[in-house]
Enzyme design. Structure first.
Site, mmCIF file in Angstrom:
data_model
loop_
_atom_site.group_PDB
_atom_site.id
_atom_site.type_symbol
_atom_site.label_atom_id
_atom_site.label_comp_id
_atom_site.label_asym_id
_atom_site.label_seq_id
_atom_site.Cartn_x
_atom_site.Cartn_y
_atom_site.Cartn_z
ATOM 1 N N ARG A 36 0.826 -1.215 0.000
ATOM 2 C CA ARG A 36 0.000 0.000 0.000
ATOM 3 C C ARG A 36 0.859 1.264 0.000
ATOM 4 N NH1 ARG A 36 -5.122 -1.265 4.059
ATOM 5 N NH2 ARG A 36 -6.503 -2.087 2.449
ATOM 6 N N LYS A 194 -18.114 -17.342 4.094
ATOM 7 C CA LYS A 194 -19.513 -17.171 4.464
ATOM 8 C C LYS A 194 -20.345 -16.418 3.442
ATOM 9 C CE LYS A 194 -19.171 -17.452 9.444
ATOM 10 N NZ LYS A 194 -19.326 -16.668 10.672
ATOM 11 N N GLY A 351 -8.648 -8.602 0.793
ATOM 12 C CA GLY A 351 -7.431 -9.050 1.468
ATOM 13 C C GLY A 351 -7.043 -10.498 1.185
ATOM 14 N N GLY A 374 -12.454 -3.962 2.292
ATOM 15 C CA GLY A 374 -13.855 -3.574 2.488
ATOM 16 C C GLY A 374 -14.385 -2.647 1.402
HETATM 17 C C1 3PG Z 1 -8.437 -1.374 5.315
HETATM 18 O O1 3PG Z 1 -7.398 -1.802 5.805
HETATM 19 O O2 3PG Z 1 -9.295 -2.100 4.771
HETATM 20 C C2 3PG Z 1 -8.635 0.108 5.282
HETATM 21 O O3 3PG Z 1 -7.478 0.757 5.699
HETATM 22 C C3 3PG Z 1 -9.832 0.509 6.108
HETATM 23 O O4 3PG Z 1 -9.624 0.192 7.461
HETATM 24 P P1 3PG Z 1 -10.883 0.038 8.418
HETATM 25 O O5 3PG Z 1 -11.582 -1.236 7.999
HETATM 26 O O6 3PG Z 1 -10.334 -0.029 9.820
HETATM 27 O O7 3PG Z 1 -11.769 1.235 8.215
HETATM 28 MG MG MG Z 2 -10.727 -3.836 6.586
#
Ligand code: 3PG
Ligand code: MG
Length: 392
Positions: A36, A194, A351, A374
């Site tokens: 990143r 899931k 991820g 996310g």
């Molecule tokens: C992540 O790692 O997915 C982003 O940096 C967002 O982090 P968060 O889910 O803690 O908002």
């Molecule tokens: Mg996250």
């Protein structure tokens, strides 16, 4: 494009408040995967080369408005210096004005973790105004945090002339190419444990893509919903009705669903547990499904051959433990080969997905690998991302 990019801005002599996502894995204060950080380097270098001062805003972890020393961004300074090839001056928010004023040409300023401020996650306009006072231009390069409406991602964008950074721009362009105006047929691969976490995602995708491969633990929920006995497999039996609704919606939309036709089963969830391949209808009562079988993989490969565009989120089996990574690896390798040949546009995110593709050695050949977890999912769900919307 509905948003401005760095190309639309005059950066010379300007303080450019740049929101980045450097929420990277760290072990005892040392960065273990700098992806990143490396991916925002082009933005930082572009700002510097055009005479701007990059002032970086970023979060780390979830300190919830408290100062948590282990989550201080100071520990990332060496990794930032290495990736940017510049001096990086670290400062608290209180000291920021002085630090920016004293910043020598060619250096970068890094502010302390935005989530140490109680207002950040509340999208507090007063905190956004404090940030805004430190800059002339706002550049959001944090696509992977764009699903959060926070002061540094949302409110701040409304207070200064705003634009997308190079990484944000690349993410949005790649995603638009995959789901906005894709070359058809479009194949989506959705896997993972899931169904419950990906209901909105599946519901949105069946209306948009031509073929959908459902893999991983969530496939068991769909199989069980169709009356297939899945033994001791991970399965959300309470979601049977929802799974059937998704299948009905897919049929109505003309989206072909591919579920496993054969599976790899084992009695234990561990590396190299003894396993066998059985037709999907013959999972023994005391066994669990840990991967898709060879016939299922052949069907996924054939679907990839027909597809022009692939969007991938989630592994097809228990990819963390060999040999249950076989289906994921084989499908990933095939997608990589087709992409390298120019026959497929392939986009992946999330991820687990990125680690699975890296493990399969396929990530390099994919057209685009998102840095987002996310945010990638919410975007695939068809939701507007507040951080992107605020740029428009
Ligand atoms: C992540 O790692 O997915 C982003 O940096 C967002 O982090 P968060 O889910 O803690 O908002
Ligand atoms: Mg996250």
């Amino acid at each position: 494009m509905a948003w401005k990019t760095l190309d639309d801005m005059d950066l010379d002599g300007k303080r450019v408040l740049t929101r980045v996502d450097i929420n990277v894995p760290v072990d005892s204060g040392v960065v273990t995967d700098a992806t990143r950080i490396e991916r925002v380097a082009p933005t930082v270098q572009d700002i510097l080369s055009r005479g701007g001062i990059p002032v970086l805003l970023a979060h780390f972890g979830r300190p919830k408005g408290q100062v948590v020393p282990e989550m201080s961004l100071q520990m990332l300074v060496p990794a930032l210096k290495a990736a940017f090839g510049t001096e990086v001056l670290f400062t608290t928010l209180d000291g920021a004005e002085a630090a920016i004023a004293a910043c020598p040409a060619g250096a970068v300023v890094l502010l302390e973790n935005t989530r140490f401020e109680p207002g950040e996650e509340k999208n507090d306009p007063d905190l956004a105004a404090r940030f805004a006072a430190l800059g002339d231009i706002y550049c959001n390069d944090a696509f992977s945090a764009a699903h959060r409406a926070h002061s540094s991602t949302e409110a701040l964008a409304r207070l200064l002339p705003a634009c997308a950074g190079r990484l944000m721009q690349a993410e949005l362009e790649a995603l638009e190419a995959a789901l906005g105006t894709p070359k058809r047929p479009v194949l989506a691969v959705v896997g993972g444990a899931k169904v419950s976490t990906k209901l909105d995602l599946l519901g949105n995708l069946v209306a948009k893509v031509d073929m959908l491969v459902i893999g991983g633990g969530m496939a068991n929920t769909f199989l069980a919903a169709q009356g297939v006995a899945v033994g001791k497999s991970l399965c959300e039996h309470d979601l049977a009705e929802t799974a059937r609704e998704i299948l009905v919606k897919a049929e109505a939309a003309g989206c072909e669903i591919l579920l496993p036709v054969d599976v790899v089963v084992a009695r234990e969830f561990r590396e190299h547990a003894p396993s066998e391949v059985v037709p999907v209808a013959q999972c023994p009562e005391d066994a669990m499904i840990l991967d898709a079988g060879p016939e299922s993989v052949a069907a996924v490969k054939a679907a990839l051959d027909r597809a022009q565009t692939l969007i991938w989120n989630g592994p097809l089996g228990a990819f963390e433990i060999a040999p249950f990574d076989a289906a994921t690896n084989a499908a990933a390798a095939h997608a990589a080969k087709l992409t390298a040949r120019g026959d497929l546009v392939s986009v992946a995110g999330g991820g687990d997905t990125v680690s699975a593709l890296n493990k399969a050695g396929a990530a390099e050949d994919f057209t685009y690998i998102s840095t987002a977890g996310g945010a990638f999912l919410e975007w695939m769900e068809g939701k507007a991302l507040p951080g992107v919307a605020a740029l428009g």
